[in-house]
Design a protein around this motif. Sequence first.
Motif, PDB file in Angstrom:
ATOM      1  N   UNK A   1      60.661  33.530   6.026  1.00 62.81           N
ATOM      2  CA  UNK A   1      60.938  34.369   4.865  1.00 62.81           C
ATOM      3  C   UNK A   1      60.999  35.845   5.287  1.00 62.81           C
ATOM      4  N   UNK A   2      62.073  36.472   4.885  1.00 60.01           N
ATOM      5  CA  UNK A   2      62.257  37.910   5.145  1.00 60.01           C
ATOM      6  C   UNK A   2      61.813  38.708   3.919  1.00 60.01           C
ATOM      7  N   UNK A   3      61.204  39.862   4.168  1.00 58.73           N
ATOM      8  CA  UNK A   3      60.660  40.709   3.075  1.00 58.73           C
ATOM      9  C   UNK A   3      61.598  41.877   2.821  1.00 58.73           C
ATOM     10  N   UNK A   4      62.135  42.040   1.580  1.00 55.96           N
ATOM     11  CA  UNK A   4      62.963  43.220   1.250  1.00 55.96           C
ATOM     12  C   UNK A   4      62.125  44.490   1.275  1.00 55.96           C
ATOM     13  N   UNK A   5      62.817  45.632   1.324  1.00 57.45           N
ATOM     14  CA  UNK A   5      62.110  46.910   1.412  1.00 57.45           C
ATOM     15  C   UNK A   5      61.405  47.291   0.116  1.00 57.45           C
ATOM     16  N   UNK A   6      61.830  46.731  -1.031  1.00 53.66           N
ATOM     17  CA  UNK A   6      61.202  47.073  -2.305  1.00 53.66           C
ATOM     18  C   UNK A   6      60.196  46.022  -2.757  1.00 53.66           C
ATOM     19  N   UNK A   7      59.739  45.173  -1.823  1.00 53.38           N
ATOM     20  CA  UNK A   7      58.770  44.133  -2.167  1.00 53.38           C
ATOM     21  C   UNK A   7      57.732  44.021  -1.067  1.00 53.38           C
ATOM     22  N   UNK A   8      56.639  43.339  -1.393  1.00 53.88           N
ATOM     23  CA  UNK A   8      55.594  42.994  -0.428  1.00 53.88           C
ATOM     24  C   UNK A   8      55.518  41.464  -0.353  1.00 53.88           C
ATOM     25  N   UNK A   9      55.639  40.953   0.872  1.00 62.85           N
ATOM     26  CA  UNK A   9      55.533  39.496   1.080  1.00 62.85           C
ATOM     27  C   UNK A   9      54.067  39.125   1.235  1.00 62.85           C
ATOM     28  N   UNK A  10      53.574  38.282   0.347  1.00 69.73           N
ATOM     29  CA  UNK A  10      52.177  37.845   0.370  1.00 69.73           C
ATOM     30  C   UNK A  10      52.156  36.384   0.834  1.00 69.73           C
ATOM     31  N   UNK A  11      51.559  36.183   1.969  1.00 72.79           N
ATOM     32  CA  UNK A  11      51.412  34.815   2.513  1.00 72.79           C
ATOM     33  C   UNK A  11      49.971  34.384   2.282  1.00 72.79           C
TER      34      UNK A  11
ATOM     35  N   UNK B   1      52.820  41.558   4.008  1.00 70.51           N
ATOM     36  CA  UNK B   1      53.808  42.088   4.930  1.00 70.51           C
ATOM     37  C   UNK B   1      54.804  42.936   4.128  1.00 70.51           C
ATOM     38  N   UNK B   2      55.002  44.208   4.594  1.00 67.24           N
ATOM     39  CA  UNK B   2      56.004  45.088   3.982  1.00 67.24           C
ATOM     40  C   UNK B   2      57.032  45.422   5.037  1.00 67.24           C
ATOM     41  N   UNK B   3      58.216  44.830   4.874  1.00 64.61           N
ATOM     42  CA  UNK B   3      59.231  44.966   5.892  1.00 64.61           C
ATOM     43  C   UNK B   3      59.082  43.882   6.955  1.00 64.61           C
ATOM     44  N   UNK B   4      60.178  43.409   7.484  1.00 69.97           N
ATOM     45  CA  UNK B   4      60.124  42.340   8.474  1.00 69.97           C
ATOM     46  C   UNK B   4      60.135  40.964   7.820  1.00 69.97           C
ATOM     47  N   UNK B   5      59.447  40.025   8.406  1.00 71.25           N
ATOM     48  CA  UNK B   5      59.405  38.670   7.855  1.00 71.25           C
ATOM     49  C   UNK B   5      58.262  37.871   8.468  1.00 71.25           C
ATOM     50  N   UNK B   6      58.088  36.620   8.026  1.00 73.84           N
ATOM     51  CA  UNK B   6      57.011  35.750   8.520  1.00 73.84           C
ATOM     52  C   UNK B   6      57.435  34.284   8.352  1.00 73.84           C
ATOM     53  N   UNK B   7      56.926  33.447   9.221  1.00 72.58           N
ATOM     54  CA  UNK B   7      57.191  32.004   9.137  1.00 72.58           C
ATOM     55  C   UNK B   7      56.118  31.349   8.278  1.00 72.58           C
ATOM     56  N   UNK B   8      56.548  30.648   7.283  1.00 72.95           N
ATOM     57  CA  UNK B   8      55.631  30.001   6.341  1.00 72.95           C
ATOM     58  C   UNK B   8      55.510  28.514   6.750  1.00 72.95           C
ATOM     59  N   UNK B   9      54.312  28.212   7.151  1.00 71.10           N
ATOM     60  CA  UNK B   9      54.103  26.823   7.557  1.00 71.10           C
ATOM     61  C   UNK B   9      54.093  25.928   6.329  1.00 71.10           C
ATOM     62  N   UNK B  10      54.792  24.855   6.488  1.00 63.99           N
ATOM     63  CA  UNK B  10      54.785  23.939   5.328  1.00 63.99           C
ATOM     64  C   UNK B  10      53.384  23.372   5.082  1.00 63.99           C
ATOM     65  N   UNK B  11      53.154  23.042   3.859  1.00 67.67           N
ATOM     66  CA  UNK B  11      51.933  22.353   3.419  1.00 67.67           C
ATOM     67  C   UNK B  11      50.723  23.281   3.467  1.00 67.67           C
ATOM     68  N   UNK B  12      50.455  23.956   4.602  1.00 67.64           N
ATOM     69  CA  UNK B  12      49.214  24.732   4.730  1.00 67.64           C
ATOM     70  C   UNK B  12      49.388  26.185   4.259  1.00 67.64           C
ATOM     71  N   UNK B  13      50.632  26.650   4.067  1.00 66.27           N
ATOM     72  CA  UNK B  13      50.874  28.030   3.638  1.00 66.27           C
ATOM     73  C   UNK B  13      51.920  28.069   2.535  1.00 66.27           C
ATOM     74  N   UNK B  14      51.840  29.159   1.742  1.00 68.93           N
ATOM     75  CA  UNK B  14      52.855  29.428   0.736  1.00 68.93           C
ATOM     76  C   UNK B  14      53.022  30.951   0.642  1.00 68.93           C
ATOM     77  N   UNK B  15      53.955  31.391  -0.157  1.00 74.66           N
ATOM     78  CA  UNK B  15      54.226  32.835  -0.203  1.00 74.66           C
ATOM     79  C   UNK B  15      54.592  33.236  -1.641  1.00 74.66           C
ATOM     80  N   UNK B  16      54.504  34.549  -1.875  1.00 78.46           N
ATOM     81  CA  UNK B  16      54.934  35.161  -3.138  1.00 78.46           C
ATOM     82  C   UNK B  16      55.271  36.634  -2.845  1.00 78.46           C
TER      83      UNK B  16
END
Length: 507
Positions: free
Chosen positions: A28-38, A50-65
Amino acid sequence: MFESPIMIVVVAAIVLFVTILALVSRYKRCPSDKILVVYGRTGGASAKCIHGGGAFIWPVIQDYAFLDLKPLSIEANLTNALSRQNIRVDVPCRFTIAISTEADNMNTAAERLLGLTAEQIQELAKDILFGQLRLVIATMTIEEINSDRDKFLENISKNVDSELKKIGLKLINVNVTDIKDESGYIAALGKEAAAKAINEAKISVAEQEKIGETGKALADREKDTQIAETHRDRDVKIAITQKDKEISIATAVKDETIGKAEAQRDTRVKTAEANAIAIQGENEAKISIANSEALRREKEAEALRIAISAEKVQQAKALEASYVAEQRAEDARSQRERATQVANIVVPAEIAKQRAIIEAQAAAETIRENAKGEADAIFAKMQAEANGLYEILTKQAEGYKQVVAAAGGDANKAFQLLLIEKLPELVATQVEAVKNIKIDKITVWDSANGNGENGTTTSNFVSNMMKTVPPLNDLFNMAGLNLPSYLKGEDPKNGGDAIIDLPVKKD
């Protein structure tokens, strides 16, 4: 036999493709006007932001918003807030807030705000804003809130921002539209400020008028000075012209005056030198008197200026002390009245003082320039007269010197030569004594009997009448000359008087 391996390869390829596609979709990539919460299994923390950039969300054990970073505008119309003076005020404000991008604040926002809508976040923040706004107003006076907006906004920002950070928000801007109170105190402050501004404007106008009057007086003084200098230059030029005229006249008359009595030269030279010295002394005395008079008038003007200044200063101090006492006893209205009195009394007094000083200085300067011009004109005139007289006497002396040289160096002969030129004038003077005597008729009764010594009666009458005229011989004797014997009426042969026979009338 051949279909089985092909199917295995196809199935393996499909599985590999689906696996790769699934793995790619979990990045998941994070837009500049949002914060990626894993959240989920993140290594011990409640969430990873995460603000800016991206992160890999592991299935089952992780989720994001995502948390939205777009600013929120909140209108906070605070009413009946109690100030430090216990005066209730209405403070309508508009706050602009947003989720903070600082590391600690992002985690706090993820814990407090994740899953809330923008309206819910606004309501949550509004309660904090109202509480902190009331707290700031309670610590400040009405004057500080109304006049020192920078301090008011700084206090709001400091208190509100510290409270918003507790839920992961930050204050971007605060805008206070208008402040009102139910008692009308702020309106009274506005009227006071307006009155103060009007009074300051009046003072400024009076100052500008004072500057204008001062400039006009300086210009008048400069004009009078230039006029006096022009008059002085004119008088000097007239005196120089008069001097040249006198010199020209003296030069023209020079040729006519040669031959006059050398005996008067030394006397006239000495007299001229004495007169020149006397005139020069008189001129110097007049110049000293004029300078002394100008200095005296200047000192008097300066003393008058100092006295007037001191009087005006004391009056101004008395008025100032009176206004200060009234200010302590009165409220805002007394301050306005004091400013009005200052503008109406102190400023005109100061203008009058400056005008009096400038007029006194201008008068003193005019007197000095007039006296200086008169002294220069008198000196130039006297100098021209002295130079002209000096030229006349010098040329006469040169003429007499030439006459003596022509007489062989004998001063007596030269004197006689000069006197011979005056003989017609002497005879004319003698004739003038009897010219106006009118004798229409002379009747003589003479018996022709004389005593032999005194002559006849007729001869005695004529002799006595002629004796009333100054004898020409006496005139020559007074001039140091001897009249020739043939002009004296003597008989050269007899050595005596000539015998004059007069006719005798007989009855």
